[in-house]
Scaffold this motif. Sequence first.
Motif, PDB file in Angstrom:
ATOM      1  N   ILE A   1      -3.791   8.114   6.071  1.00  0.00           N
ATOM      2  CA  ILE A   1      -4.316   6.759   5.887  1.00  0.00           C
ATOM      3  C   ILE A   1      -3.231   5.723   6.176  1.00  0.00           C
ATOM      4  O   ILE A   1      -3.472   4.710   6.828  1.00  0.00           O
ATOM      5  CB  ILE A   1      -4.858   6.586   4.452  1.00  0.00           C
ATOM      6  N   CYS A   2      -2.022   5.999   5.707  1.00  0.00           N
ATOM      7  CA  CYS A   2      -0.906   5.100   5.995  1.00  0.00           C
ATOM      8  C   CYS A   2      -0.727   4.939   7.493  1.00  0.00           C
ATOM      9  O   CYS A   2      -0.542   3.830   8.007  1.00  0.00           O
ATOM     10  CB  CYS A   2       0.386   5.646   5.378  1.00  0.00           C
TER      11      CYS A   2
ATOM     12  N   HIS B   1      -7.498  -4.300   3.383  1.00  0.00           N
ATOM     13  CA  HIS B   1      -8.628  -4.693   4.226  1.00  0.00           C
ATOM     14  C   HIS B   1      -9.016  -6.152   4.001  1.00  0.00           C
ATOM     15  O   HIS B   1      -9.432  -6.833   4.938  1.00  0.00           O
ATOM     16  CB  HIS B   1      -9.821  -3.763   3.972  1.00  0.00           C
TER      17      HIS B   1
ATOM     18  N   HIS C   1     -10.474   6.890  11.418  1.00  0.00           N
ATOM     19  CA  HIS C   1     -10.537   6.457  10.032  1.00  0.00           C
ATOM     20  C   HIS C   1     -11.701   7.112   9.303  1.00  0.00           C
ATOM     21  O   HIS C   1     -11.606   7.497   8.144  1.00  0.00           O
ATOM     22  CB  HIS C   1     -10.678   4.932   9.981  1.00  0.00           C
TER      23      HIS C   1
ATOM     24  N   HIS D   1      -3.362   2.724   8.991  1.00  0.00           N
ATOM     25  CA  HIS D   1      -3.100   1.311   8.720  1.00  0.00           C
ATOM     26  C   HIS D   1      -2.005   0.784   9.639  1.00  0.00           C
ATOM     27  O   HIS D   1      -2.068  -0.350  10.118  1.00  0.00           O
ATOM     28  CB  HIS D   1      -2.715   1.125   7.244  1.00  0.00           C
TER      29      HIS D   1
ATOM     30  N   ASP E   1      -6.036  -0.131  -0.983  1.00  0.00           N
ATOM     31  CA  ASP E   1      -6.700  -0.063   0.320  1.00  0.00           C
ATOM     32  C   ASP E   1      -7.589  -1.278   0.539  1.00  0.00           C
ATOM     33  O   ASP E   1      -7.575  -1.904   1.601  1.00  0.00           O
ATOM     34  CB  ASP E   1      -7.532   1.227   0.398  1.00  0.00           C
TER      35      ASP E   1
ATOM     36  N   ILE F   1      -5.351   3.671  -5.602  1.00  0.00           N
ATOM     37  CA  ILE F   1      -5.427   3.843  -4.146  1.00  0.00           C
ATOM     38  C   ILE F   1      -6.486   2.930  -3.561  1.00  0.00           C
ATOM     39  O   ILE F   1      -6.241   2.198  -2.603  1.00  0.00           O
ATOM     40  CB  ILE F   1      -5.759   5.310  -3.794  1.00  0.00           C
TER      41      ILE F   1
ATOM     42  N   PHE G   1       0.831  -1.198   0.000  1.00  0.00           N
ATOM     43  CA  PHE G   1       0.000   0.000   0.000  1.00  0.00           C
ATOM     44  C   PHE G   1       0.871   1.255   0.000  1.00  0.00           C
ATOM     45  O   PHE G   1       0.650   2.191  -0.777  1.00  0.00           O
ATOM     46  CB  PHE G   1      -0.912  -0.010   1.225  1.00  0.00           C
TER      47      PHE G   1
ATOM     48  N   THR H   1     -12.972   9.998  -2.281  1.00  0.00           N
ATOM     49  CA  THR H   1     -11.517  10.074  -2.354  1.00  0.00           C
ATOM     50  C   THR H   1     -11.077  11.142  -3.344  1.00  0.00           C
ATOM     51  O   THR H   1     -10.160  11.936  -3.086  1.00  0.00           O
ATOM     52  CB  THR H   1     -10.944   8.708  -2.775  1.00  0.00           C
TER      53      THR H   1
END
Lengths: 243, 243
Positions: A208-209, A165, A234, A212, A161, A157, A144, A196
């Motif tokens: 977002i990184c 998940h 999130h 995660h 992502d 992206i 990612f 997005t």
Amino acid sequence: MTETDAKKGEKLLDPMDNRSVVDRIIARITNAIISGELLPGQKIPTESELCESMHVGRNSVREAIKVLVAMGVLYIKRAEGTFVAEGFSDRMLDPMVYGLILEGGNTRYLIELRRMLDVGVLNLAIQNATDEDIEKLKQSFAGFCETVRDNPSIDEILDADIKFHRTLEKAVHNPLVEKICNVVERLSRATRARATEQFLSKKELDRICELHQRIIDALENRDEAAVSGIIDDHYQYWKDEVR
Amino acid sequence: MTETDAKKGEKLLDPMDNRSVVDRIIARITNAIISGELLPGQKIPTESELCESMHVGRNSVREAIKVLVAMGVLYIKRAEGTFVAEGFSDRMLDPMVYGLILEGGNTRYLIELRRMLDVGVLNLAIQNATDEDIEKLKQSFAGFCETVRDNPSIDEILDADIKFHRTLEKAVHNPLVEKICNVVERLSRATRARATEQFLSKKELDRICELHQRIIDALENRDEAAVSGIIDDHYQYWKDEVR
DNA sequence: GATAATTTGTTCGTATGTATC
DNA sequence: CGATACATACGAACAAATTAT
């Protein structure tokens, strides 16, 4: 004449199942599957046999079978027979896709559902994930990050992502949970693409990184207390923005 | 020879829609819906008209329509016509039910999923429930207690319990969450009946009543912190017992 | 390889039930 | 009430695909 009279007589005496003939055939076949009378992969009787055994026309049998095929419950090998499907089929979520098309303003519902599932999945993953799962998740995370660095498109992206998940969901070790999440992800994709596109920025990607990374940390430390905080963060940024 | 050659030629030149007639009709109708040519609530052409306009047999049209009706995309007003559905239909989740069945009836997976959904539903209900919802839930609880007092059968207990949970799910005000929960409840019923049969006792019933009371309390106090404790207790007693 | 048998795919004709006007 | 429009259901026939002989 006598025949029709006899039929009418039967119908009047009978509680007279008000469902259509086709619906009854569908129910009969599905019941046979549920009860174990018909096992996945097994061949069901031919159309003609079904006609005879339940005294209905072949077209009605065909309509019933067509419905079950469309739902992914049965599949047909032409000139060979009709068989009970084994496991999930992609077809099974088509109806929900149509539902999305027909219903316009359910973005909020979808986000809420996804959020609920995310919390559940993370909790279950913390309980059930093996070290191997966590290792795979780290690899997926690395992928990612790599995607993010390379000036990615919206689609890239989202793909990365979703892949992350999916890896997380596999760590739950529960196929039912996994399948439901997959359905909801597919349904959400269009909405997420729009969102997005609207809010994309280098900073957002970094955030977002980081989220995660926090998921991975929570998994490694079996830290259930961290879950709600992570998911809150999130969803925070598009909570009020979208619709 | 020449005939077969000609056919082969056609096949090679033509993209030759390899889908069946029925599938093409389905695609045509759904495309018309997606493109806006057919709007939700609008009447589609009659079977005969569809036959003529795309040069297919009436039965094929019927099979296609049956499939779309089964999926909840169309609905039929008898002797009036066939119409495009508006919004979601319960039917759209049916294929998923079958999918779960075919996936193999692993009880543990189902219980885990139900537990996950219960947590999510309770959390969302605490966020979204109106005073009116809570009032309805109290009524539903009263009904449950009444059923419990009257020497109930397993089925009656389950029905009353499911009714209570349905009321709770309505308080979430999210049709997607509601539908998914309904599906899972339907799937769980057999398993739950077995489990309840095994461990039924006056004491158990009292305990369930108490748990339902705690759910109501949590809702009234908007007490999110209480959620996990309630659900933990709810599932505790058959956690290790069933399978 | 060719033929026959089996099974699904497609179409047509007809009769019936049901709701609307 | 009758007339009309539509869906429901059955039966028969032939086409096409696959397997078995």
